[in-house]
Design an enzyme around this catalytic site. Structure first.
Site, PDB file in Angstrom:
ATOM      1  CG  ASP A   1      -1.502  -1.209   4.735  1.00  0.00           C
ATOM      2  OD1 ASP A   1      -1.830  -0.022   4.539  1.00  0.00           O
ATOM      3  OD2 ASP A   1      -1.808  -2.128   3.953  1.00  0.00           O
ATOM      4  CD  GLN A   2       5.464   1.247   5.729  1.00  0.00           C
ATOM      5  OE1 GLN A   2       5.661   0.632   4.689  1.00  0.00           O
ATOM      6  NE2 GLN A   2       6.433   1.803   6.433  1.00  0.00           N
TER       7      GLN A   2
END
Length: 139
Positions: free
Chosen positions: A16-17
């Protein structure tokens, strides 16, 4: 008990980020580990499917202990937790390079006929698989 270890390099697309592996990817990694486990036993999922037999998941459990991140290398440890001639329960552990436990889980599978999805007996239909699983299942 036979345990097969499979190494995975964590890819950017799996995170994810924050650079943390998305939880859904562990299920994919379990499949990679299970496929390698079966290959180490001398069998092939692809060959089984060509013979008209599928092995769907009927239950799945995942416990997250510690995150894994982009750039790490992890090992998926796979074994047969339970086997009764019809169902196979595979166990999994994902550990990072330092040996820390990151994820545990298991998946339960049955074999079915591809054309009608009716369950079959592994013991009767795949006797070589049955013999191998009886030898290596967790005692």
């Amino acid at each position: 008990m036979k345990i097969v270890s499979t190494k995975i390099a964590v890819r950017y697309a799996e995170t994810d980020q924050m650079g943390v592996v998305h939880h859904s990817n562990y299920v994919v990694w379990f499949e990679v580990g299970r496929t390698e486990f079966i290959k180490e036993l001398g069998f092939s999922y692809a060959e089984m499917e060509r013979d008209g037999i599928l092995s769907p998941v009927i239950d799945l459990q995942v416990s997250y202990k510690q995150p894994t991140t982009y750039g790490e290398e992890v090992s998926i440890h796979t074994w047969v937790e339970e086997y009764d001639g019809i169902r196979v329960k595979y166990g999994y552990e994902v550990k990072n390079k330092a040996g820390q436990l990151c994820v545990t889980g298991n998946s339960v599978h049955v074999c079915v006929k591809k054309d009608n999805f009716r369950p079959i007996s592994i013991r009767k239909t795949l006797p070589h698989w049955h013999e191998a699983y009886e030898k290596i299942k967790k005692k």
